[in-house]
Design an enzyme around this catalytic site. Structure first.
Site, short mmCIF file in Angstrom:
data_model
loop_
_atom_site.label_atom_id
_atom_site.label_comp_id
_atom_site.label_asym_id
_atom_site.label_seq_id
_atom_site.Cartn_x
_atom_site.Cartn_y
_atom_site.Cartn_z
N GLU A 1 29.65 10.83 -13.14
CA GLU A 1 28.71 9.89 -13.77
C GLU A 1 28.63 8.59 -12.98
O GLU A 1 27.55 8.10 -12.65
CB GLU A 1 29.14 9.59 -15.20
CG GLU A 1 28.29 8.53 -15.89
CD GLU A 1 28.97 7.89 -17.09
OE1 GLU A 1 29.47 6.76 -16.97
OE2 GLU A 1 29.01 8.56 -18.14
N ASP B 1 24.71 15.67 -16.92
CA ASP B 1 23.90 14.45 -16.82
C ASP B 1 24.07 13.81 -15.46
O ASP B 1 23.09 13.38 -14.82
CB ASP B 1 24.22 13.48 -17.94
CG ASP B 1 25.65 12.99 -17.95
OD1 ASP B 1 26.55 13.73 -17.49
OD2 ASP B 1 25.90 11.86 -18.42
#
Length: 395
Positions: free
Chosen positions: A57, A118
């Site tokens: 991330e 993500d």
């Protein structure tokens, strides 16, 4: 395969080089992020844990911010560190491990080899846009190799729903009953739109539509988003969204990003209006209370606590879209005050500034101040094409 990709792309017409940003001054908050979180080799360090960890991330967000800042040198180092340390030194056939840091045996290595979808989406997005804006075909080759693995290993064709993004490669599909776990904050519509354009035969148009379906279902009745949700098939094979079986329907540090993504989605995107309507509870509470809550139980709408300053920054695009000018100004000031407090020398000497609040501020304040926009097709609109509003000045 990568050499063939490069040869093919180098023959294609390339757009003009990315113009210098419209703001006369550099992006101060990007340099804050560099100073406090990015090491010389391109590693994004979160020093708040005993493992002094890095995550996919953090690397992916760093790449996006470097792209917005037109900082190709730093973008290169962030991507190289990711490939060398989270992908075993190669892009083809790999997904980035999500967590790297200090292991119990004293070595620095991958701590959890599972992926975080993500981050993978943001990396693919940043690489595609870097290729376009900087006329760098090698980035597109890497993006397409990564995107192929995402489509193969992180997208599930869910009965009764269709293609949907799983939070990672492993651990999110269960049997007895058949259940799929989702994270609503993992699918920013502009990113999905850009991947749809890059891979028109892929699942991304359907994933975008199903993301809107997810938002509509899991935010009822209160208009708040949960951190996690599930989709379960009953004995008759009928599917329905519901709470996460262990984590329930609490919305907090993950869910805050759903409001951010809804806010930065262009109004011309068909997803913008229904997503913002689904999230009306968070908007209403922020306007009424003067700050976003730290957590909420979605089924009851009962909120707890006051979210940190990064939550205020994350709400800025949605408040702008709603035309809530007074609350927008107060939340912007709250975010600026929180940043300045966190960056006071005496506070920095004691601890690293709060990583997540800084990240949310880069997204929210960066968008509000005209550092970036997204087109309806998800392309990054450089600062030279957006109005430059009052830029945040922090050291």
């Amino acid at each position: 395969m990568r050499r063939d990709c490069l040869a093919m792309l180098s023959a294609a017409a390339c757009p003009a080089a990315w113009a210098a940003p419209g703001c006369a001054a550099p992006w101060p908050l990007w340099h804050v992020f560099l100073r406090h979180f990015v090491q010389a080799d391109g590693r994004v360090l979160d020093a708040s844990t005993p493992q002094k960890h890095s995550s996919s991330e953090g690397q992916s967000y760093g790449m996006f911010f470097a792209l917005v800042a037109n900082d190709r040198e730093r973008f290169d180092s962030l991507w190289r560190w990711t490939v060398n340390n989270l992908m075993g030194g190669q892009v083809q056939g790999r997904l980035p491990a999500w967590r790297w840091g200090l292991a119990p045996d004293g070595t620095w290595r991958v701590l959890d080899g599972n992926s975080a979808s993500d981050a993978d989406l943001w990396m693919a997005y940043a690489l595609l846009e870097a290729a376009r804006l900087w006329k760098a075909p090698a980035y597109e080759c890497d993006a397409r190799l990564l995107l192929a693995e995402i489509e193969k290993r992180e997208v599930a064709d869910v009965p009764g729903l269709g293609p949907m993004l799983l939070p990672g490669e492993a651990g999110f599909v269960h049997t007895g009953p058949d259940r799929w776990i989702f994270n609503p904050s993992y699918q920013p519509p502009p990113v999905l739109r850009r991947l749809e354009a890059a891979s028109p035969a892929g699942p991304w148009g359907a994933v975008a539509r199903n993301t809107a379906t997810l938002y509509d279902a899991v935010t009822r009745p209160s208009g708040f988003a949960p951190d996690w949700a599930s989709f379960t098939l009953d004995a008759a094979g009928q599917g329905s969204f519901g709470k996460h079986p262990e984590k329930g329907d609490v919305g907090s540090y993950d869910a805050i990003r759903t409001y951010l993504w809804a806010g930065v989605t262009p109004g011309s995107d068909a997803l913008a209006k229904p997503m913002r309507a689904a999230l009306r509870g968070q908007l209403r509470t922020t306007v009424a209370d003067g700050f976003p809550p730290e957590s909420v139980t979605v089924s009851t709408g009962v909120t707890q606590g006051r979210g940190p300053f990064g939550f205020s920054a994350a709400m800025l695009p949605m408040l702008r879209a709603a035309g809530a000018a007074e609350v927008l100004a107060r939340q912007r000031q709250r975010a600026v005050d929180g940043l300045q407090q966190a960056l006071l020398p005496q506070n920095v000497q004691q601890r690293q500034p709060p990583y997540y609040d800084i990240v949310l501020s880069l997204f929210g304040l960066g968008w509000l101040d005209g550092r970036y926009r997204f087109s309806r097709a998800g392309a990054l609109v450089p600062a030279s094409k957006t109005p430059c509003e009052a830029a945040l000045s922090v050291r």
